[in-house]
Scaffold this active site. Structure first.
Site, PDB file in Angstrom:
ATOM      1  N   LYS A 115       0.212  18.942 -26.182  1.00 35.38           N
ATOM      2  CA  LYS A 115       1.083  17.937 -25.568  1.00 35.38           C
ATOM      3  C   LYS A 115       2.538  18.066 -26.008  1.00 35.38           C
ATOM      4  O   LYS A 115       3.457  17.794 -25.243  1.00 35.38           O
ATOM      5  CB  LYS A 115       0.546  16.537 -25.856  1.00 35.38           C
ATOM      6  CG  LYS A 115      -0.757  16.216 -25.101  1.00 35.38           C
ATOM      7  CD  LYS A 115      -1.241  14.813 -25.385  1.00 35.38           C
ATOM      8  CE  LYS A 115      -2.442  14.433 -24.514  1.00 35.38           C
ATOM      9  NZ  LYS A 115      -3.600  15.301 -24.745  1.00 35.38           N
ATOM     10  N   LYS A 157      -0.653   9.724 -30.819  1.00 34.67           N
ATOM     11  CA  LYS A 157      -1.491  10.608 -30.002  1.00 34.67           C
ATOM     12  C   LYS A 157      -1.635  11.980 -30.649  1.00 34.67           C
ATOM     13  O   LYS A 157      -0.672  12.526 -31.195  1.00 34.67           O
ATOM     14  CB  LYS A 157      -0.885  10.784 -28.599  1.00 34.67           C
ATOM     15  CG  LYS A 157      -0.749   9.507 -27.815  1.00 34.67           C
ATOM     16  CD  LYS A 157      -0.012   9.712 -26.511  1.00 34.67           C
ATOM     17  CE  LYS A 157      -0.826  10.478 -25.506  1.00 34.67           C
ATOM     18  NZ  LYS A 157      -0.134  10.515 -24.183  1.00 34.67           N
ATOM     19  N   GLY A 164      -9.085  10.574 -24.749  1.00 35.99           N
ATOM     20  CA  GLY A 164      -8.923   9.386 -25.582  1.00 35.99           C
ATOM     21  C   GLY A 164      -9.127   9.621 -27.066  1.00 35.99           C
ATOM     22  O   GLY A 164      -8.982   8.693 -27.868  1.00 35.99           O
ATOM     23  N   LYS A 200       6.133   5.366 -26.962  1.00 42.43           N
ATOM     24  CA  LYS A 200       6.118   3.953 -26.605  1.00 42.43           C
ATOM     25  C   LYS A 200       4.829   3.662 -25.845  1.00 42.43           C
ATOM     26  O   LYS A 200       4.418   4.433 -24.978  1.00 42.43           O
ATOM     27  CB  LYS A 200       7.324   3.626 -25.718  1.00 42.43           C
ATOM     28  CG  LYS A 200       7.362   2.188 -25.202  1.00 42.43           C
ATOM     29  CD  LYS A 200       7.624   1.191 -26.322  1.00 42.43           C
ATOM     30  CE  LYS A 200       7.712  -0.236 -25.769  1.00 42.43           C
ATOM     31  NZ  LYS A 200       7.823  -1.214 -26.876  1.00 42.43           N
ATOM     32  N   VAL A 202       3.038   2.104 -23.061  1.00 40.37           N
ATOM     33  CA  VAL A 202       3.325   1.500 -21.767  1.00 40.37           C
ATOM     34  C   VAL A 202       2.213   0.497 -21.466  1.00 40.37           C
ATOM     35  O   VAL A 202       1.059   0.876 -21.289  1.00 40.37           O
ATOM     36  CB  VAL A 202       3.408   2.570 -20.659  1.00 40.37           C
ATOM     37  CG1 VAL A 202       3.748   1.912 -19.320  1.00 40.37           C
ATOM     38  CG2 VAL A 202       4.452   3.625 -21.008  1.00 40.37           C
ATOM     39  N   GLU A 274      -0.749  14.520 -14.680  1.00 34.19           N
ATOM     40  CA  GLU A 274      -1.074  13.101 -14.838  1.00 34.19           C
ATOM     41  C   GLU A 274       0.156  12.304 -15.265  1.00 34.19           C
ATOM     42  O   GLU A 274       0.944  12.751 -16.094  1.00 34.19           O
ATOM     43  CB  GLU A 274      -2.204  12.939 -15.858  1.00 34.19           C
ATOM     44  CG  GLU A 274      -3.437  13.758 -15.495  1.00 34.19           C
ATOM     45  CD  GLU A 274      -4.693  13.299 -16.196  1.00 34.19           C
ATOM     46  OE1 GLU A 274      -4.581  12.511 -17.157  1.00 34.19           O
ATOM     47  OE2 GLU A 274      -5.780  13.728 -15.777  1.00 34.19           O
ATOM     48  N   GLU A 287       0.345  14.366 -19.078  1.00 33.75           N
ATOM     49  CA  GLU A 287      -0.170  15.672 -19.452  1.00 33.75           C
ATOM     50  C   GLU A 287      -0.504  16.453 -18.195  1.00 33.75           C
ATOM     51  O   GLU A 287      -0.508  15.909 -17.085  1.00 33.75           O
ATOM     52  CB  GLU A 287      -1.425  15.557 -20.329  1.00 33.75           C
ATOM     53  CG  GLU A 287      -2.606  14.911 -19.630  1.00 33.75           C
ATOM     54  CD  GLU A 287      -3.823  14.799 -20.526  1.00 33.75           C
ATOM     55  OE1 GLU A 287      -3.833  15.411 -21.606  1.00 33.75           O
ATOM     56  OE2 GLU A 287      -4.775  14.089 -20.141  1.00 33.75           O
ATOM     57  N   ASN A 289      -3.591  19.005 -16.711  1.00 36.15           N
ATOM     58  CA  ASN A 289      -4.907  19.591 -16.884  1.00 36.15           C
ATOM     59  C   ASN A 289      -4.948  20.904 -16.121  1.00 36.15           C
ATOM     60  O   ASN A 289      -4.816  20.921 -14.890  1.00 36.15           O
ATOM     61  CB  ASN A 289      -5.997  18.642 -16.380  1.00 36.15           C
ATOM     62  CG  ASN A 289      -6.129  17.431 -17.283  1.00 36.15           C
ATOM     63  OD1 ASN A 289      -6.352  17.551 -18.478  1.00 36.15           O
ATOM     64  ND2 ASN A 289      -5.963  16.252 -16.716  1.00 36.15           N
ATOM     65  N   ARG A 291      -6.979  23.030 -14.868  1.00 27.20           N
ATOM     66  CA  ARG A 291      -8.324  23.326 -14.369  1.00 27.20           C
ATOM     67  C   ARG A 291      -8.600  22.480 -13.144  1.00 27.20           C
ATOM     68  O   ARG A 291      -7.790  21.637 -12.752  1.00 27.20           O
ATOM     69  CB  ARG A 291      -9.364  23.007 -15.449  1.00 27.20           C
ATOM     70  CG  ARG A 291      -9.244  21.573 -15.980  1.00 27.20           C
ATOM     71  CD  ARG A 291     -10.358  21.172 -16.908  1.00 27.20           C
ATOM     72  NE  ARG A 291     -10.089  19.952 -17.621  1.00 27.20           N
ATOM     73  CZ  ARG A 291     -10.179  18.728 -17.130  1.00 27.20           C
ATOM     74  NH1 ARG A 291     -10.527  18.561 -15.872  1.00 27.20           N
ATOM     75  NH2 ARG A 291      -9.931  17.668 -17.876  1.00 27.20           N
TER      76      ARG A 291
END
Length: 488
Positions: A115, A157, A164, A200, A202, A274, A287, A289, A291
Protein backbone atom coordinates in the site's frame (compact mmCIF):
# COMPACT_ATOMS: atom_id res chain seq x y z
CA UNK A 1 -2.93 -20.18 -26.50
CA UNK A 2 -4.16 -23.76 -26.69
CA UNK A 3 -3.99 -24.99 -23.09
CA UNK A 4 -4.40 -23.17 -19.77
CA UNK A 5 -3.79 -24.47 -16.26
CA UNK A 6 -6.14 -22.98 -13.66
CA UNK A 7 -4.19 -22.65 -10.42
CA UNK A 8 -7.21 -22.50 -8.17
CA UNK A 9 -10.27 -24.40 -7.00
CA UNK A 10 -14.02 -24.25 -6.47
CA UNK A 11 -16.48 -21.96 -8.20
CA UNK A 12 -13.88 -19.66 -9.76
CA UNK A 13 -11.89 -22.53 -11.28
CA UNK A 14 -15.07 -23.90 -12.85
CA UNK A 15 -16.15 -20.45 -14.04
CA UNK A 16 -12.78 -19.89 -15.79
CA UNK A 17 -12.86 -23.34 -17.39
CA UNK A 18 -16.28 -22.68 -18.88
CA UNK A 19 -14.89 -19.68 -20.75
CA UNK A 20 -11.84 -21.69 -21.83
CA UNK A 21 -14.14 -24.36 -23.24
CA UNK A 22 -16.14 -21.77 -25.17
CA UNK A 23 -12.87 -20.43 -26.62
CA UNK A 24 -11.75 -23.97 -27.57
CA UNK A 25 -8.83 -23.80 -25.14
CA UNK A 26 -8.06 -26.97 -23.20
CA UNK A 27 -8.14 -26.70 -19.41
CA UNK A 28 -5.88 -28.32 -16.84
CA UNK A 29 -7.11 -28.61 -13.25
CA UNK A 30 -4.88 -29.03 -10.22
CA UNK A 31 -6.52 -30.11 -6.99
CA UNK A 32 -5.97 -31.22 -3.41
CA UNK A 33 -7.03 -34.64 -2.16
CA UNK A 34 -10.24 -33.30 -0.56
CA UNK A 35 -11.29 -31.77 -3.89
CA UNK A 36 -10.89 -34.93 -5.95
CA UNK A 37 -14.63 -35.18 -6.69
CA UNK A 38 -15.26 -31.45 -7.12
CA UNK A 39 -17.12 -30.24 -10.23
CA UNK A 40 -14.12 -28.24 -11.50
CA UNK A 41 -11.98 -31.39 -11.48
CA UNK A 42 -14.58 -33.33 -13.45
CA UNK A 43 -15.09 -30.48 -15.93
CA UNK A 44 -11.42 -30.00 -16.83
CA UNK A 45 -9.86 -31.70 -19.87
CA UNK A 46 -7.02 -32.87 -17.63
CA UNK A 47 -6.74 -32.99 -13.84
CA UNK A 48 -3.78 -33.67 -11.53
CA UNK A 49 -3.61 -34.05 -7.76
CA UNK A 50 -1.24 -31.68 -5.98
CA UNK A 51 -1.32 -33.37 -2.58
CA UNK A 52 -2.89 -32.86 0.81
CA UNK A 53 -5.60 -30.34 1.60
CA UNK A 54 -3.27 -27.98 3.47
CA UNK A 55 -2.82 -25.01 1.08
CA UNK A 56 0.97 -25.07 1.42
CA UNK A 57 0.91 -28.66 0.15
CA UNK A 58 -1.49 -27.94 -2.70
CA UNK A 59 -2.78 -24.62 -4.04
CA UNK A 60 0.16 -22.61 -2.68
CA UNK A 61 2.82 -25.08 -3.82
CA UNK A 62 4.41 -23.21 -6.71
CA UNK A 63 6.90 -25.91 -7.66
CA UNK A 64 4.26 -28.65 -7.93
CA UNK A 65 1.98 -26.44 -10.00
CA UNK A 66 4.79 -25.45 -12.36
CA UNK A 67 5.93 -29.07 -12.73
CA UNK A 68 2.44 -30.09 -13.84
CA UNK A 69 2.22 -27.09 -16.17
CA UNK A 70 5.46 -28.08 -17.89
CA UNK A 71 4.53 -31.77 -18.07
CA UNK A 72 1.21 -30.91 -19.76
CA UNK A 73 2.72 -28.39 -22.22
CA UNK A 74 0.56 -25.62 -20.80
CA UNK A 75 0.66 -22.25 -22.60
CA UNK A 76 -0.78 -20.16 -19.80
CA UNK A 77 -1.57 -20.22 -16.09
CA UNK A 78 -4.66 -18.46 -14.75
CA UNK A 79 -4.39 -17.85 -10.98
CA UNK A 80 -7.99 -16.57 -10.49
CA UNK A 81 -8.22 -14.89 -7.04
CA UNK A 82 -6.76 -15.80 -3.67
CA UNK A 83 -3.91 -18.29 -3.29
CA UNK A 84 -1.14 -17.26 -5.75
CA UNK A 85 -3.07 -14.67 -7.76
CA UNK A 86 -1.13 -11.66 -6.45
CA UNK A 87 2.15 -13.40 -5.74
CA UNK A 88 4.94 -11.74 -7.75
CA UNK A 89 7.36 -14.60 -7.02
CA UNK A 90 4.94 -17.07 -8.63
CA UNK A 91 4.37 -14.78 -11.62
CA UNK A 92 8.13 -14.52 -12.10
CA UNK A 93 8.60 -18.29 -11.89
CA UNK A 94 5.83 -18.78 -14.45
CA UNK A 95 7.52 -16.35 -16.83
CA UNK A 96 10.92 -18.00 -16.33
CA UNK A 97 9.35 -21.33 -17.26
CA UNK A 98 8.26 -19.84 -20.59
CA UNK A 99 4.57 -19.88 -19.68
CA UNK A 100 2.24 -16.87 -19.85
CA UNK A 101 0.96 -15.65 -16.48
CA UNK A 102 -2.62 -14.53 -17.18
CA UNK A 103 -2.47 -11.41 -15.09
CA UNK A 104 -0.52 -8.16 -14.77
CA UNK A 105 3.22 -7.66 -14.89
CA UNK A 106 5.48 -8.53 -11.97
CA UNK A 107 6.12 -4.79 -11.54
CA UNK A 108 2.41 -4.04 -11.17
CA UNK A 109 1.89 -6.86 -8.66
CA UNK A 110 4.83 -5.65 -6.57
CA UNK A 111 3.89 -1.96 -6.64
CA UNK A 112 0.20 -2.41 -5.91
CA UNK A 113 0.77 -5.28 -3.47
CA UNK A 114 2.31 -2.84 -0.99
CA UNK A 115 0.00 0.00 0.00
CA UNK A 116 2.86 2.41 0.67
CA UNK A 117 4.49 1.70 -2.70
CA UNK A 118 1.07 2.13 -4.31
CA UNK A 119 0.60 5.53 -2.69
CA UNK A 120 4.02 6.64 -3.94
CA UNK A 121 3.25 5.41 -7.46
CA UNK A 122 -0.09 7.19 -7.83
CA UNK A 123 1.10 10.42 -6.23
CA UNK A 124 2.26 11.87 -9.55
CA UNK A 125 -1.03 11.03 -11.30
CA UNK A 126 -3.32 13.36 -9.37
CA UNK A 127 -5.28 10.55 -7.71
CA UNK A 128 -7.17 11.68 -4.56
CA UNK A 129 -5.85 10.00 -1.41
CA UNK A 130 -6.94 9.89 2.22
CA UNK A 131 -4.84 12.29 4.35
CA UNK A 132 -2.09 10.34 6.09
CA UNK A 133 1.48 9.10 5.90
CA UNK A 134 3.10 7.68 2.79
CA UNK A 135 5.93 6.01 4.70
CA UNK A 136 6.00 3.24 7.30
CA UNK A 137 5.74 4.32 10.94
CA UNK A 138 8.03 2.50 13.35
CA UNK A 139 8.22 4.90 16.28
CA UNK A 140 5.15 5.10 18.52
CA UNK A 141 5.89 8.66 19.66
CA UNK A 142 6.21 9.79 16.04
CA UNK A 143 3.00 7.96 15.19
CA UNK A 144 1.13 9.68 18.01
CA UNK A 145 2.34 13.06 16.84
CA UNK A 146 1.18 12.37 13.27
CA UNK A 147 -2.17 11.12 14.52
CA UNK A 148 -2.67 14.33 16.50
CA UNK A 149 -1.89 16.44 13.43
CA UNK A 150 -4.31 14.46 11.25
CA UNK A 151 -7.01 14.38 13.92
CA UNK A 152 -8.77 11.42 15.49
CA UNK A 153 -10.23 9.01 14.64
CA UNK A 154 -7.39 7.55 12.58
CA UNK A 155 -6.73 4.19 10.98
CA UNK A 156 -3.54 2.16 11.42
CA UNK A 157 -3.11 -0.09 8.39
CA UNK A 158 -0.70 -2.84 7.41
CA UNK A 159 1.27 -1.87 4.31
CA UNK A 160 1.11 -5.42 2.94
CA UNK A 161 -2.43 -5.94 4.23
CA UNK A 162 -5.79 -6.94 2.87
CA UNK A 163 -9.10 -8.42 3.99
CA UNK A 164 -9.20 -6.21 7.07
CA UNK A 165 -6.13 -7.82 8.65
CA UNK A 166 -3.58 -5.54 10.30
CA UNK A 167 -6.14 -2.73 10.44
CA UNK A 168 -7.07 -0.85 13.62
CA UNK A 169 -9.32 2.15 14.23
CA UNK A 170 -7.97 4.47 16.93
CA UNK A 171 -10.49 6.82 18.50
CA UNK A 172 -8.15 8.80 20.76
CA UNK A 173 -4.56 9.20 21.95
CA UNK A 174 -5.05 6.86 24.94
CA UNK A 175 -5.75 3.94 22.58
CA UNK A 176 -2.92 4.61 20.16
CA UNK A 177 -0.13 2.52 21.67
CA UNK A 178 -2.14 -0.65 22.25
CA UNK A 179 -3.80 -0.49 18.83
CA UNK A 180 -0.47 0.22 17.13
CA UNK A 181 1.07 -2.86 18.74
CA UNK A 182 -1.91 -5.01 17.72
CA UNK A 183 -1.80 -3.80 14.11
CA UNK A 184 1.93 -4.55 13.84
CA UNK A 185 1.54 -7.96 15.46
CA UNK A 186 -1.34 -8.92 13.18
CA UNK A 187 0.53 -7.65 10.11
CA UNK A 188 3.54 -9.81 10.95
CA UNK A 189 1.35 -12.83 11.63
CA UNK A 190 -0.73 -12.45 8.47
CA UNK A 191 1.76 -11.11 5.93
CA UNK A 192 5.25 -11.55 7.40
CA UNK A 193 5.64 -7.78 7.17
CA UNK A 194 5.07 -5.51 10.16
CA UNK A 195 5.16 -2.20 8.28
CA UNK A 196 2.13 -0.02 9.09
CA UNK A 197 1.04 3.49 8.16
CA UNK A 198 -1.55 5.99 9.36
CA UNK A 199 -4.56 7.45 7.57
CA UNK A 200 -7.45 9.65 8.57
CA UNK A 201 -10.42 7.39 9.34
CA UNK A 202 -13.16 8.32 6.88
CA UNK A 203 -16.37 7.91 8.85
CA UNK A 204 -19.50 6.38 7.31
CA UNK A 205 -17.98 5.94 3.83
CA UNK A 206 -19.16 3.84 0.94
CA UNK A 207 -16.84 1.34 -0.69
CA UNK A 208 -16.85 1.92 -4.46
CA UNK A 209 -14.56 0.11 -6.85
CA UNK A 210 -13.81 0.65 -10.53
CA UNK A 211 -13.13 -2.25 -12.89
CA UNK A 212 -10.32 -1.45 -15.32
CA UNK A 213 -8.83 -3.26 -18.29
CA UNK A 214 -5.55 -2.53 -20.07
CA UNK A 215 -3.88 -4.18 -23.05
CA UNK A 216 -0.21 -4.43 -24.02
CA UNK A 217 -0.56 -1.55 -26.49
CA UNK A 218 -1.13 1.30 -24.03
CA UNK A 219 -4.94 1.25 -24.06
CA UNK A 220 -6.55 1.55 -20.63
CA UNK A 221 -10.32 1.69 -20.08
CA UNK A 222 -12.67 1.58 -17.11
CA UNK A 223 -15.74 -0.66 -17.11
CA UNK A 224 -17.81 1.38 -14.63
CA UNK A 225 -18.18 0.95 -10.90
CA UNK A 226 -19.35 -1.60 -8.37
CA UNK A 227 -20.96 -0.85 -5.00
CA UNK A 228 -19.37 -3.05 -2.32
CA UNK A 229 -20.36 -1.47 0.99
CA UNK A 230 -22.27 -4.38 2.56
CA UNK A 231 -19.47 -6.10 4.45
CA UNK A 232 -18.71 -8.16 7.55
CA UNK A 233 -15.21 -8.24 9.03
CA UNK A 234 -14.16 -5.76 6.31
CA UNK A 235 -15.02 -8.39 3.68
CA UNK A 236 -17.76 -7.99 1.09
CA UNK A 237 -20.92 -10.08 1.09
CA UNK A 238 -23.27 -8.13 -1.23
CA UNK A 239 -22.18 -6.24 -4.35
CA UNK A 240 -24.03 -4.43 -7.09
CA UNK A 241 -23.40 -2.52 -10.30
CA UNK A 242 -23.82 0.29 -10.89
CA UNK A 243 -23.78 2.09 -7.53
CA UNK A 244 -27.08 3.78 -6.61
CA UNK A 245 -25.26 6.99 -5.60
CA UNK A 246 -22.79 7.44 -8.47
CA UNK A 247 -24.01 9.70 -11.26
CA UNK A 248 -22.38 10.01 -14.70
CA UNK A 249 -20.19 12.97 -13.77
CA UNK A 250 -18.81 11.23 -10.68
CA UNK A 251 -18.46 7.96 -12.63
CA UNK A 252 -16.28 9.67 -15.21
CA UNK A 253 -14.06 11.29 -12.56
CA UNK A 254 -13.63 8.06 -10.60
CA UNK A 255 -13.10 6.12 -13.82
CA UNK A 256 -10.33 8.48 -14.93
CA UNK A 257 -8.69 8.25 -11.50
CA UNK A 258 -8.74 4.45 -11.78
CA UNK A 259 -7.21 4.64 -15.25
CA UNK A 260 -4.45 6.86 -13.84
CA UNK A 261 -3.77 4.31 -11.07
CA UNK A 262 -3.38 1.62 -13.75
CA UNK A 263 -1.06 3.83 -15.77
CA UNK A 264 1.09 4.51 -12.70
CA UNK A 265 2.28 0.89 -12.67
CA UNK A 266 2.09 0.08 -16.42
CA UNK A 267 -0.81 -2.26 -15.80
CA UNK A 268 -2.07 -4.89 -18.24
CA UNK A 269 -5.07 -7.19 -17.96
CA UNK A 270 -8.11 -6.72 -15.72
CA UNK A 271 -7.81 -5.16 -12.28
CA UNK A 272 -9.84 -3.29 -9.72
CA UNK A 273 -9.18 0.10 -8.16
CA UNK A 274 -10.93 0.58 -4.83
CA UNK A 275 -12.06 3.90 -3.39
CA UNK A 276 -13.78 5.25 -0.30
CA UNK A 277 -16.60 7.68 -1.01
CA UNK A 278 -17.62 10.05 1.79
CA UNK A 279 -21.02 11.63 2.45
CA UNK A 280 -20.04 14.71 0.42
CA UNK A 281 -19.14 12.58 -2.65
CA UNK A 282 -15.40 13.04 -2.15
CA UNK A 283 -13.53 9.88 -3.14
CA UNK A 284 -10.14 8.60 -2.02
CA UNK A 285 -7.86 5.91 -3.42
CA UNK A 286 -7.79 2.84 -1.18
CA UNK A 287 -5.90 0.13 -3.05
CA UNK A 288 -5.63 -1.77 -6.31
CA UNK A 289 -6.34 -5.48 -6.61
CA UNK A 290 -4.18 -6.91 -9.38
CA UNK A 291 -6.46 -9.81 -10.25
CA UNK A 292 -9.97 -10.85 -11.14
CA UNK A 293 -12.38 -9.92 -8.34
CA UNK A 294 -14.93 -12.23 -6.72
CA UNK A 295 -17.64 -9.77 -7.71
CA UNK A 296 -16.64 -9.48 -11.39
CA UNK A 297 -19.93 -11.08 -12.61
CA UNK A 298 -21.99 -7.95 -11.84
CA UNK A 299 -19.77 -5.98 -14.22
CA UNK A 300 -20.18 -8.70 -16.83
CA UNK A 301 -23.96 -8.50 -16.48
CA UNK A 302 -24.18 -4.75 -17.12
CA UNK A 303 -21.51 -4.54 -19.85
CA UNK A 304 -22.04 -7.79 -21.75
CA UNK A 305 -18.32 -8.57 -21.50
CA UNK A 306 -16.73 -11.85 -20.38
CA UNK A 307 -13.84 -10.63 -18.23
CA UNK A 308 -12.04 -13.97 -18.31
CA UNK A 309 -12.16 -13.90 -22.10
CA UNK A 310 -10.80 -10.34 -21.98
CA UNK A 311 -7.93 -11.56 -19.77
CA UNK A 312 -7.09 -14.28 -22.28
CA UNK A 313 -7.13 -11.81 -25.19
CA UNK A 314 -4.80 -9.40 -23.38
CA UNK A 315 -2.46 -12.27 -22.45
CA UNK A 316 -2.33 -13.25 -26.13
CA UNK A 317 -1.23 -9.73 -27.00
CA UNK A 318 -4.49 -8.62 -28.61
CA UNK A 319 -5.51 -4.96 -28.51
CA UNK A 320 -8.82 -4.00 -26.89
CA UNK A 321 -11.55 -4.20 -29.51
CA UNK A 322 -13.67 -1.33 -28.12
CA UNK A 323 -13.26 2.24 -26.96
CA UNK A 324 -14.30 3.91 -23.71
CA UNK A 325 -17.34 5.37 -25.47
CA UNK A 326 -18.41 1.90 -26.57
CA UNK A 327 -18.39 0.43 -23.05
CA UNK A 328 -22.01 -0.24 -22.20
CA UNK A 329 -23.84 0.31 -18.94
CA UNK A 330 -27.19 -1.38 -19.23
CA UNK A 331 -29.53 -2.42 -16.43
CA UNK A 332 -28.58 -3.40 -12.89
CA UNK A 333 -26.96 -6.46 -11.31
CA UNK A 334 -26.68 -7.69 -7.73
CA UNK A 335 -24.41 -10.43 -6.38
CA UNK A 336 -24.73 -12.12 -3.03
CA UNK A 337 -22.00 -14.36 -1.67
CA UNK A 338 -23.37 -17.59 -0.26
CA UNK A 339 -21.03 -18.55 2.57
CA UNK A 340 -21.25 -21.52 4.93
CA UNK A 341 -21.38 -19.11 7.84
CA UNK A 342 -23.81 -18.46 10.66
CA UNK A 343 -24.96 -14.81 10.69
CA UNK A 344 -26.55 -15.47 14.09
CA UNK A 345 -23.15 -16.43 15.51
CA UNK A 346 -21.00 -13.50 14.38
CA UNK A 347 -20.71 -14.95 10.84
CA UNK A 348 -18.45 -17.75 12.03
CA UNK A 349 -17.94 -20.70 9.62
CA UNK A 350 -20.61 -23.39 9.94
CA UNK A 351 -19.26 -26.23 7.84
CA UNK A 352 -20.91 -29.56 7.12
CA UNK A 353 -22.34 -31.73 4.37
CA UNK A 354 -24.48 -30.29 1.59
CA UNK A 355 -27.35 -32.69 2.22
CA UNK A 356 -29.77 -30.87 -0.10
CA UNK A 357 -28.95 -28.43 -2.87
CA UNK A 358 -31.17 -26.85 -5.51
CA UNK A 359 -30.19 -23.76 -7.48
CA UNK A 360 -32.67 -21.03 -8.41
CA UNK A 361 -33.36 -20.64 -12.13
CA UNK A 362 -34.94 -17.99 -14.28
CA UNK A 363 -34.29 -15.15 -16.69
CA UNK A 364 -31.40 -13.01 -15.49
CA UNK A 365 -30.34 -15.46 -12.74
CA UNK A 366 -26.78 -16.79 -12.70
CA UNK A 367 -25.22 -19.09 -10.12
CA UNK A 368 -21.45 -19.52 -10.01
CA UNK A 369 -20.81 -22.42 -7.64
CA UNK A 370 -18.35 -25.22 -7.02
CA UNK A 371 -20.29 -27.84 -5.07
CA UNK A 372 -22.87 -30.54 -5.65
CA UNK A 373 -25.37 -32.18 -3.33
CA UNK A 374 -23.72 -34.66 -0.96
CA UNK A 375 -20.33 -32.92 -0.88
CA UNK A 376 -18.62 -31.81 2.32
CA UNK A 377 -17.43 -28.25 2.72
CA UNK A 378 -13.73 -28.57 3.66
CA UNK A 379 -12.41 -26.58 6.60
CA UNK A 380 -9.12 -25.85 4.83
CA UNK A 381 -10.42 -23.14 2.52
CA UNK A 382 -12.71 -20.13 2.27
CA UNK A 383 -16.27 -21.26 3.11
CA UNK A 384 -17.93 -19.68 0.06
CA UNK A 385 -20.43 -22.08 -1.51
CA UNK A 386 -21.59 -19.98 -4.43
CA UNK A 387 -22.26 -16.56 -5.86
CA UNK A 388 -25.84 -15.71 -6.79
CA UNK A 389 -25.94 -13.01 -9.48
CA UNK A 390 -29.20 -11.46 -10.63
CA UNK A 391 -29.85 -8.97 -13.45
CA UNK A 392 -32.78 -6.58 -13.82
CA UNK A 393 -33.64 -3.73 -16.17
CA UNK A 394 -33.79 -1.45 -13.11
CA UNK A 395 -32.33 -1.59 -9.59
CA UNK A 396 -35.79 -2.14 -8.13
CA UNK A 397 -36.38 -5.08 -10.44
CA UNK A 398 -32.96 -6.54 -9.59
CA UNK A 399 -33.70 -6.30 -5.84
CA UNK A 400 -37.07 -8.04 -6.15
CA UNK A 401 -35.66 -10.77 -8.42
CA UNK A 402 -32.77 -11.34 -5.99
CA UNK A 403 -35.14 -11.75 -3.05
CA UNK A 404 -37.16 -14.28 -5.05
CA UNK A 405 -34.00 -16.11 -6.12
CA UNK A 406 -32.85 -16.33 -2.49
CA UNK A 407 -36.23 -17.76 -1.53
CA UNK A 408 -35.93 -20.33 -4.35
CA UNK A 409 -32.34 -21.32 -3.44
CA UNK A 410 -32.48 -24.53 -1.36
CA UNK A 411 -29.47 -25.38 0.80
CA UNK A 412 -29.58 -27.75 3.77
CA UNK A 413 -26.86 -29.08 6.04
CA UNK A 414 -25.47 -25.92 7.63
CA UNK A 415 -26.15 -22.23 8.07
CA UNK A 416 -25.51 -19.79 5.23
CA UNK A 417 -25.38 -16.05 4.70
CA UNK A 418 -28.48 -16.07 2.48
CA UNK A 419 -30.82 -15.01 5.28
CA UNK A 420 -28.60 -12.05 6.09
CA UNK A 421 -28.30 -11.08 2.42
CA UNK A 422 -32.08 -11.16 2.06
CA UNK A 423 -32.37 -8.97 5.15
CA UNK A 424 -29.74 -6.56 3.81
CA UNK A 425 -31.11 -5.97 0.33
CA UNK A 426 -34.65 -5.65 1.65
CA UNK A 427 -33.62 -3.06 4.26
CA UNK A 428 -34.85 0.53 3.69
CA UNK A 429 -31.29 1.88 3.84
CA UNK A 430 -30.21 -0.49 1.06
CA UNK A 431 -33.25 0.28 -1.04
CA UNK A 432 -32.67 4.03 -0.80
CA UNK A 433 -28.93 3.64 -1.41
CA UNK A 434 -27.84 5.40 1.80
CA UNK A 435 -26.02 2.43 3.37
CA UNK A 436 -22.30 2.54 4.21
CA UNK A 437 -19.60 0.04 5.13
CA UNK A 438 -20.97 0.24 8.68
CA UNK A 439 -24.29 -1.34 7.64
CA UNK A 440 -23.84 -4.48 9.75
CA UNK A 441 -22.90 -2.57 12.90
CA UNK A 442 -25.58 0.08 12.40
CA UNK A 443 -28.54 -2.02 11.30
CA UNK A 444 -28.07 -5.73 11.91
CA UNK A 445 -28.68 -7.80 15.01
CA UNK A 446 -28.84 -11.62 14.85
CA UNK A 447 -32.36 -11.73 16.29
CA UNK A 448 -33.59 -9.83 13.24
CA UNK A 449 -33.33 -13.07 11.27
CA UNK A 450 -35.68 -14.89 13.62
CA UNK A 451 -38.80 -14.50 11.49
CA UNK A 452 -41.32 -17.37 11.49
CA UNK A 453 -40.35 -18.53 7.98
CA UNK A 454 -36.62 -18.34 8.68
CA UNK A 455 -37.09 -20.18 11.98
CA UNK A 456 -38.94 -22.94 10.13
CA UNK A 457 -36.17 -23.15 7.55
CA UNK A 458 -33.54 -23.36 10.29
CA UNK A 459 -35.54 -26.05 12.09
CA UNK A 460 -35.98 -28.00 8.85
CA UNK A 461 -32.26 -27.79 8.05
CA UNK A 462 -31.34 -29.04 11.51
CA UNK A 463 -33.85 -31.88 11.24
CA UNK A 464 -32.64 -33.00 7.80
CA UNK A 465 -29.04 -32.94 8.96
CA UNK A 466 -29.72 -34.99 12.08
CA UNK A 467 -31.89 -37.56 10.32
CA UNK A 468 -29.20 -38.11 7.72
CA UNK A 469 -26.55 -38.28 10.43
CA UNK A 470 -28.64 -41.01 12.09
CA UNK A 471 -28.57 -43.05 8.86
CA UNK A 472 -32.10 -42.27 7.71
CA UNK A 473 -32.77 -42.78 4.00
CA UNK A 474 -31.62 -39.60 2.16
CA UNK A 475 -34.42 -40.04 -0.40
CA UNK A 476 -37.09 -40.37 2.31
CA UNK A 477 -35.79 -37.32 4.22
CA UNK A 478 -35.56 -35.14 1.11
CA UNK A 479 -38.99 -36.26 -0.11
CA UNK A 480 -40.38 -35.18 3.24
CA UNK A 481 -38.48 -31.91 2.95
CA UNK A 482 -40.00 -31.25 -0.50
CA UNK A 483 -43.50 -31.86 0.89
CA UNK A 484 -42.75 -29.49 3.78
CA UNK A 485 -41.59 -26.78 1.39
CA UNK A 486 -44.72 -27.07 -0.76
CA UNK A 487 -46.96 -26.60 2.29
CA UNK A 488 -44.98 -23.96 4.22
Amino acid sequence: MKKVLVANRGEIALRIMRTLKRLNIQSVAVYSDVDSDAPFVKFADEAYCLGEATPSESYLNMDKILKIALQTNTDGIHPAYGFLSENAVFAEKVAEAGIKFIGPSIKAINVMGDKLDAKQAVKAFDVPMVPGTDEAITDIAEGKSIAESIGYPILIKASAGGGGKGMRVVENSAEFESQFDRAVSEAISSFGNGAVFIEKFVQQPKHIEIQIIADQHGNVLHLNERECSIQRRHQKVVEEAPSPVVDQELRERMGQAAINVAKSCDYEGVGTVEFLLDKDKNFYFLEMNTRLQVEHPVTEMITGLDLVEEQIKVARGEALSYTQEEVQLKGHAIEIRVYAEDPMNDFLPDLGTLVHYKRPVGLGIRVDDGYEQGMKIPLNYDPMIAKLIVYGETREEAIEKTIQAIDDYEIAGFSTTMGFCRFAINHPEFRNGNFTINFVGDHFKPEMLRTPVESNIAEMTYGVFNELKNNASPKKVLDEYSAWKQNR
